[in-house]
Design a protein around this motif. Structure first.
Motif, PDB file in Angstrom:
ATOM      1  N   VAL A   1       0.898  -1.151   0.000  1.00 56.36           N
ATOM      2  CA  VAL A   1       0.000   0.000   0.000  1.00 56.36           C
ATOM      3  C   VAL A   1       0.937   1.201   0.000  1.00 56.36           C
ATOM      4  CG1 VAL A   1      -1.708   1.271   1.357  1.00 56.36           C
ATOM      5  CG2 VAL A   1      -1.853  -1.230   1.187  1.00 56.36           C
ATOM      6  N   VAL A   2       0.933   1.973  -1.091  1.00 62.71           N
ATOM      7  CA  VAL A   2       1.943   2.999  -1.324  1.00 62.71           C
ATOM      8  C   VAL A   2       1.278   4.376  -1.254  1.00 62.71           C
ATOM      9  CG1 VAL A   2       3.679   3.854  -2.939  1.00 62.71           C
ATOM     10  CG2 VAL A   2       3.208   1.395  -2.799  1.00 62.71           C
ATOM     11  N   LEU A   3       1.707   5.182  -0.290  1.00 62.57           N
ATOM     12  CA  LEU A   3       1.176   6.541  -0.129  1.00 62.57           C
ATOM     13  C   LEU A   3       2.220   7.547  -0.594  1.00 62.57           C
ATOM     14  CD1 LEU A   3      -0.479   6.271   3.401  1.00 62.57           C
ATOM     15  CD2 LEU A   3      -1.464   5.736   1.163  1.00 62.57           C
ATOM     16  N   ASN A   4       1.789   8.492  -1.390  1.00 62.88           N
ATOM     17  CA  ASN A   4       2.646   9.537  -1.940  1.00 62.88           C
ATOM     18  C   ASN A   4       2.819  10.634  -0.881  1.00 62.88           C
ATOM     19  OD1 ASN A   4       3.636  11.797  -3.369  1.00 62.88           O
ATOM     20  ND2 ASN A   4       2.640  11.124  -5.250  1.00 62.88           N
ATOM     21  N   VAL A   5       4.049  10.890  -0.455  1.00 63.85           N
ATOM     22  CA  VAL A   5       4.294  11.877   0.597  1.00 63.85           C
ATOM     23  C   VAL A   5       3.852  13.278   0.175  1.00 63.85           C
ATOM     24  CG1 VAL A   5       6.702  12.426   0.012  1.00 63.85           C
ATOM     25  CG2 VAL A   5       5.926  12.612   2.393  1.00 63.85           C
ATOM     26  N   ALA A   6       3.881  13.589  -1.114  1.00 57.94           N
ATOM     27  CA  ALA A   6       3.418  14.909  -1.563  1.00 57.94           C
ATOM     28  C   ALA A   6       1.934  15.093  -1.254  1.00 57.94           C
ATOM     29  CB  ALA A   6       3.686  15.100  -3.057  1.00 57.94           C
ATOM     30  N   ARG A   7       1.154  14.055  -1.441  1.00 59.48           N
ATOM     31  CA  ARG A   7      -0.275  14.130  -1.100  1.00 59.48           C
ATOM     32  C   ARG A   7      -0.436  14.135   0.424  1.00 59.48           C
ATOM     33  NH1 ARG A   7       0.517  14.951  -5.257  1.00 59.48           N
ATOM     34  NH2 ARG A   7       0.203  16.942  -4.254  1.00 59.48           N
ATOM     35  N   TRP A   8       0.393  13.388   1.139  1.00 59.34           N
ATOM     36  CA  TRP A   8       0.317  13.342   2.598  1.00 59.34           C
ATOM     37  C   TRP A   8       0.555  14.729   3.196  1.00 59.34           C
ATOM     38  CZ3 TRP A   8      -1.346   9.672   5.821  1.00 59.34           C
ATOM     39  CH2 TRP A   8      -1.070   9.816   7.183  1.00 59.34           C
ATOM     40  N   VAL A   9       1.506  15.441   2.637  1.00 55.62           N
ATOM     41  CA  VAL A   9       1.880  16.751   3.172  1.00 55.62           C
ATOM     42  C   VAL A   9       0.941  17.856   2.688  1.00 55.62           C
ATOM     43  CG1 VAL A   9       3.699  18.516   3.156  1.00 55.62           C
ATOM     44  CG2 VAL A   9       4.296  16.107   3.508  1.00 55.62           C
ATOM     45  N   HIS A  10       0.552  17.804   1.415  1.00 54.76           N
ATOM     46  CA  HIS A  10      -0.204  18.920   0.819  1.00 54.76           C
ATOM     47  C   HIS A  10      -1.668  18.620   0.529  1.00 54.76           C
ATOM     48  CE1 HIS A  10       3.546  21.041   0.376  1.00 54.76           C
ATOM     49  NE2 HIS A  10       4.056  20.010  -0.270  1.00 54.76           N
TER      50      HIS A  10
ATOM     51  N   TYR B   1     -20.590   1.717   3.214  1.00 57.34           N
ATOM     52  CA  TYR B   1     -21.008   2.809   2.340  1.00 57.34           C
ATOM     53  C   TYR B   1     -20.299   2.656   1.002  1.00 57.34           C
ATOM     54  CZ  TYR B   1     -22.282   7.388   0.639  1.00 57.34           C
ATOM     55  OH  TYR B   1     -22.800   8.410  -0.120  1.00 57.34           O
ATOM     56  N   ASN B   2     -21.076   2.368  -0.036  1.00 53.08           N
ATOM     57  CA  ASN B   2     -20.511   2.068  -1.341  1.00 53.08           C
ATOM     58  C   ASN B   2     -21.205   2.887  -2.423  1.00 53.08           C
ATOM     59  OD1 ASN B   2     -19.932  -0.002   0.466  1.00 53.08           O
ATOM     60  ND2 ASN B   2     -19.869  -1.557  -1.089  1.00 53.08           N
ATOM     61  N   GLY B   3     -20.518   2.989  -3.542  1.00 53.68           N
ATOM     62  CA  GLY B   3     -21.107   3.502  -4.768  1.00 53.68           C
ATOM     63  C   GLY B   3     -21.059   2.396  -5.812  1.00 53.68           C
ATOM     64  N   ARG B   4     -21.613   2.673  -6.973  1.00 56.68           N
ATOM     65  CA  ARG B   4     -21.519   1.700  -8.069  1.00 56.68           C
ATOM     66  C   ARG B   4     -20.061   1.532  -8.470  1.00 56.68           C
ATOM     67  NH1 ARG B   4     -23.099   3.009 -12.877  1.00 56.68           N
ATOM     68  NH2 ARG B   4     -23.158   5.220 -12.449  1.00 56.68           N
ATOM     69  N   LEU B   5     -19.687   0.327  -8.874  1.00 54.85           N
ATOM     70  CA  LEU B   5     -18.335   0.093  -9.357  1.00 54.85           C
ATOM     71  C   LEU B   5     -18.088   0.927 -10.601  1.00 54.85           C
ATOM     72  CD1 LEU B   5     -17.845  -3.753  -8.958  1.00 54.85           C
ATOM     73  CD2 LEU B   5     -16.820  -1.924  -7.608  1.00 54.85           C
ATOM     74  N   GLY B   6     -16.900   1.476 -10.709  1.00 58.16           N
ATOM     75  CA  GLY B   6     -16.519   2.262 -11.873  1.00 58.16           C
ATOM     76  C   GLY B   6     -15.547   3.331 -11.482  1.00 58.16           C
ATOM     77  N   GLN B   7     -15.018   4.000 -12.506  1.00 53.52           N
ATOM     78  CA  GLN B   7     -14.123   5.128 -12.229  1.00 53.52           C
ATOM     79  C   GLN B   7     -14.295   6.162 -13.315  1.00 53.52           C
ATOM     80  OE1 GLN B   7     -10.455   2.815 -12.123  1.00 53.52           O
ATOM     81  NE2 GLN B   7      -9.704   3.973 -13.864  1.00 53.52           N
ATOM     82  N   TYR B   8     -13.992   7.388 -12.943  1.00 50.65           N
ATOM     83  CA  TYR B   8     -14.079   8.516 -13.861  1.00 50.65           C
ATOM     84  C   TYR B   8     -12.798   8.611 -14.679  1.00 50.65           C
ATOM     85  CZ  TYR B   8     -17.974   9.671 -10.830  1.00 50.65           C
ATOM     86  OH  TYR B   8     -19.150   9.626 -10.129  1.00 50.65           O
ATOM     87  N   ASP B   9     -12.892   9.277 -15.793  1.00 50.80           N
ATOM     88  CA  ASP B   9     -11.724   9.482 -16.652  1.00 50.80           C
ATOM     89  C   ASP B   9     -11.114  10.855 -16.347  1.00 50.80           C
ATOM     90  OD1 ASP B   9      -9.847   8.981 -18.593  1.00 50.80           O
ATOM     91  OD2 ASP B   9     -11.109   9.683 -20.240  1.00 50.80           O
ATOM     92  N   ASP B  10     -10.760  11.048 -15.075  1.00 52.96           N
ATOM     93  CA  ASP B  10     -10.194  12.337 -14.649  1.00 52.96           C
ATOM     94  C   ASP B  10      -8.737  12.444 -15.069  1.00 52.96           C
ATOM     95  OD1 ASP B  10     -12.491  13.278 -13.239  1.00 52.96           O
ATOM     96  OD2 ASP B  10     -11.970  11.962 -11.570  1.00 52.96           O
ATOM     97  N   PRO B  11      -8.334  13.625 -15.525  1.00 52.49           N
ATOM     98  CA  PRO B  11      -6.908  13.812 -15.796  1.00 52.49           C
ATOM     99  C   PRO B  11      -6.127  13.842 -14.477  1.00 52.49           C
ATOM    100  CG  PRO B  11      -8.065  15.891 -16.012  1.00 52.49           C
ATOM    101  CD  PRO B  11      -9.120  14.822 -15.769  1.00 52.49           C
ATOM    102  N   ILE B  12      -4.903  13.371 -14.522  1.00 54.98           N
ATOM    103  CA  ILE B  12      -4.041  13.409 -13.349  1.00 54.98           C
ATOM    104  C   ILE B  12      -3.239  14.701 -13.386  1.00 54.98           C
ATOM    105  CG2 ILE B  12      -2.123  12.280 -12.158  1.00 54.98           C
ATOM    106  CD1 ILE B  12      -3.259   9.636 -13.293  1.00 54.98           C
ATOM    107  N   PRO B  13      -3.369  15.536 -12.349  1.00 55.43           N
ATOM    108  CA  PRO B  13      -2.616  16.789 -12.328  1.00 55.43           C
ATOM    109  C   PRO B  13      -1.114  16.544 -12.343  1.00 55.43           C
ATOM    110  CG  PRO B  13      -4.298  16.753 -10.609  1.00 55.43           C
ATOM    111  CD  PRO B  13      -4.207  15.350 -11.174  1.00 55.43           C
ATOM    112  N   HIS B  14      -0.388  17.516 -12.790  1.00 55.79           N
ATOM    113  CA  HIS B  14       1.068  17.447 -12.732  1.00 55.79           C
ATOM    114  C   HIS B  14       1.492  17.809 -11.317  1.00 55.79           C
ATOM    115  CE1 HIS B  14       1.351  16.902 -17.005  1.00 55.79           C
ATOM    116  NE2 HIS B  14       0.537  17.912 -17.179  1.00 55.79           N
ATOM    117  N   SER B  15       2.430  17.051 -10.771  1.00 58.35           N
ATOM    118  CA  SER B  15       2.858  17.313  -9.387  1.00 58.35           C
ATOM    119  C   SER B  15       3.748  18.531  -9.327  1.00 58.35           C
ATOM    120  CB  SER B  15       3.583  16.110  -8.827  1.00 58.35           C
ATOM    121  OG  SER B  15       4.676  15.742  -9.613  1.00 58.35           O
TER     122      SER B  15
END
Length: 178
Positions: free
Chosen positions: A90-99, A164-178
């Motif tokens: 389970v890999v957590l990005n420290v940039a997201r952890w901090v900001h 607490y669940n939603g329907r299975l699926g994912q959005y086609d969101d762009p990934i921001p540049h870090s």
């Protein structure tokens, strides 16, 4: 022991060398508090967690790593922005952890609980889910890092004592540049 019933998963916690300003003991306490939270994965008898030391083989390892290391470990989708689960990591990005992330709409502590619960949810076999409707809490397995899609931020797999669940699926969101 975190939880009273259910499948036991032994985990280790690690922080990449060179990451400054994060106390390893405090980080591990936060992880344990998240798993054992009143609406956390261990709260309803399906899962139990036990943190183990290096002398014991874990069922998974939760790592806090730099964006570069995230890309090396997570492999197929390098983005330096998100976190991931790959195999027994389970890999957590420290940039997201901090900001955190822009426009999340909740405190950084809430986002941190979400990160842990979402990526651990993948280790528990859960897939991505969709927002169940405008103004409703986002399922913890929604990719809230990339967008809420009308939902409100939510860090927990259970609400009011129920899954607490939603329907299975994912959005086609762009990934921001870090």
């Amino acid at each position: 022991m975190i939880g009273t019933a259910g499948t036991l998963l032994r985990f280790q916690v690690g922080i990449e060398r060179g990451i400054a300003g994060i106390d390893p003991d405090e980080f591990a306490r936060f992880v344990r508090a998240t798993y054992g939270g009143s609406q956390g994965w261990a709260s309803r008898g399906a899962w139990r967690f036990r943190q183990v030391g290096p002398e014991t083989k874990p069922d998974f390892t939760l790592l806090l790593v730099t964006p570069h290391t995230r890309d090396l470990i997570c492999g197929s989708a390098p983005d330096r922005y998100t976190s991931c689960r790959i195999g027994n990591f389970v890999v957590l990005n420290v940039a997201r952890w901090v900001h955190g992330v822009p426009r999340y709409g909740a405190a950084l502590t809430t986002y941190r609980h979400y990160m842990i619960n979402h990526e651990t949810g993948h280790r528990l076999g859960r897939g991505h889910e969709l927002c169940p409707g405008p103004g409703r809490p986002a399922p913890v397995m929604q990719q809230q890092t990339l967008g809420l899609h009308g939902c409100t931020a939510n860090a927990w797999p259970y609400l009011n004592g129920q899954p607490y669940n939603g329907r299975l699926g994912q959005y086609d969101d762009p990934i921001p540049h870090s």
